[in-house]
Design an enzyme around this catalytic site. Structure first.
Site, mmCIF file in Angstrom:
data_model
loop_
_atom_site.group_PDB
_atom_site.id
_atom_site.type_symbol
_atom_site.label_atom_id
_atom_site.label_comp_id
_atom_site.label_asym_id
_atom_site.label_seq_id
_atom_site.Cartn_x
_atom_site.Cartn_y
_atom_site.Cartn_z
ATOM 1 N N PHE A 18 64.448 9.590 34.506
ATOM 2 C CA PHE A 18 64.980 9.868 35.578
ATOM 3 C C PHE A 18 66.281 10.728 35.566
ATOM 4 C CE2 PHE A 18 67.651 6.475 33.172
ATOM 5 C CZ PHE A 18 68.923 7.048 33.832
ATOM 6 N N CYS A 19 66.811 11.534 36.165
ATOM 7 C CA CYS A 19 67.963 12.678 36.721
ATOM 8 C C CYS A 19 68.330 12.570 38.181
ATOM 9 C CB CYS A 19 67.651 13.571 36.071
ATOM 10 S SG CYS A 19 66.419 14.406 37.146
ATOM 11 N N THR A 20 69.235 13.248 38.257
ATOM 12 C CA THR A 20 70.328 13.277 39.892
ATOM 13 C C THR A 20 69.503 13.866 40.294
ATOM 14 O OG1 THR A 20 72.049 14.081 38.389
ATOM 15 C CG2 THR A 20 72.497 14.370 40.804
ATOM 16 N N ILE A 75 67.807 9.758 41.229
ATOM 17 C CA ILE A 75 69.605 8.579 41.313
ATOM 18 C C ILE A 75 69.907 9.043 42.824
ATOM 19 C CG2 ILE A 75 71.197 7.394 40.554
ATOM 20 C CD1 ILE A 75 71.007 9.275 37.714
#
Length: 316
Positions: free
Chosen positions: A189-191, A218
């Site tokens: 996952f990332c922003t 996220i």
């Protein structure tokens, strides 16, 4: 400054600025010629932020009035060969950017590995509503694809911190930690999702099959998953003057160290090494006394400018 994200511009929002986070991977051999028209459109319509153009597509976050952002998105969507970008809207009470930049780059998100093409191969997208079940599986390795300073203020339960300072360091981390990933489901996952496009493509290229990533990142998870069901702890760093957001995408009390741009929680500001505009615990040892003296003088000028009512971002 308040902020909230949605799939479409909310005409009922009482906040004056619309923020658009967007990216699209697509062959853009003509990308250099796109820079000036985009810059002119943004300047003419009071839009600020950053857009990156490369032969592999477009990436950026911008802010302006709802009408201005609609004009920009229509312009981008009409670029031959590009199509509709991955797009998330939010609203803010203050302009979260200081200026407008349209830059030409080798990559729209820099990993530094030749031949990685998310249009050919990426991990399986997992919707926010299904994310908890995946990362709660004991056979899943959860990897935070962001940098160490982002991880420090918030992450998912049980997530691994690769302790990278930049995205370029991630490929080497994967190679050194293959044994932790072998035979597992790999959930990244990332922003907002763009780093995972390349990260999952890279990992799949190494022969891993069960590779997944959080669709919308996220931000989409915090928007859609209720706090009482959430497996997220802390705040999510964002790359603008809001600094970080929490559940429901409400702004947090996290601030930036103006010397090194690291995020600072209220607890971080209690450190003996924190001095506003000059240093924090993370960067104090990285700077010389001369550096700190220079930053102190800059901070003094910032405060004087604020008293005069001048731009508050001087030196930021």
């Amino acid at each position: 400054m308040q902020g909230n994200f949605s799939k479409k511009i909310d005409p009922m929002s009482n906040l004056p600025f619309t923020v658009a986070a967007l990216y699209c991977f697509a062959p853009l051999p003509q990308y250099e010629s796109l820079r000036e028209p985009l810059a002119q459109l943004c300047c003419a319509n009071g839009i600020k932020g950053t857009l990156l153009l490369a032969a592999e597509g477009i990436n950026g976050t911008v802010a302006g009035s709802a009408g201005a952002i609609e004009k920009l998105i229509a312009h981008i969507t009409a670029i031959p060969g590009l199509g509709e970008p991955e797009l998330k809207y939010s609203h803010a009470s203050e302009m979260p950017f200081h200026r407008m930049k349209v830059r030409l780059k080798r990559e729209i998100v820099t990993m530094g590995v030749e031949g990685i093409d998310p249009l050919k191969s990426v991990g399986t997208y997992i919707a926010p509503k299904d994310w908890n079940a995946l990362i709660a599986d004991e056979n899943t390795v959860v990897v935070d694809k962001r940098n160490d300073y982002e991880y420090a203020i918030g992450t998912f339960e049980g997530a691994i911190d690769p302790q990278t300072r930049t995205f370029r360091e991630f490929p080497e981390w994967v190679k050194q930690n293959r044994d932790r990933l072998e035979g597992k489901k790999i959930a990244m996952f990332c922003t907002g999702g763009i780093r995972c496009e390349k990260a999952t493509a890279f990992v799949k290229g190494l022969g891993f099959d069960d590779v997944y990533h959080l669709k919308g990142g996220i931000l989409k998870y915090l928007e859609e998953v209720p706090r009482e069901q959430s497996m997220w702890n802390g705040e999510c760093f964002v790359f603008d003057e809001r600094v970080a957001v929490g559940h429901g995408l409400a702004e947090s009390d996290v601030e930036l160290c103006r010397a090194c741009r690291r995020p600072l929680t209220p607890q971080d500001k209690l450190s003996q090494f924190f001095e506003e505009g000059v240093s924090c615990a993370g960067c104090y040892a990285e700077r010389t006394p001369e550096d700190r003296a220079r930053y102190a003088e800059r901070q003094k000028q910032v405060k004087l400018a604020e008293k005069r009512g001048a731009n508050k971002h001087i030196g930021s």
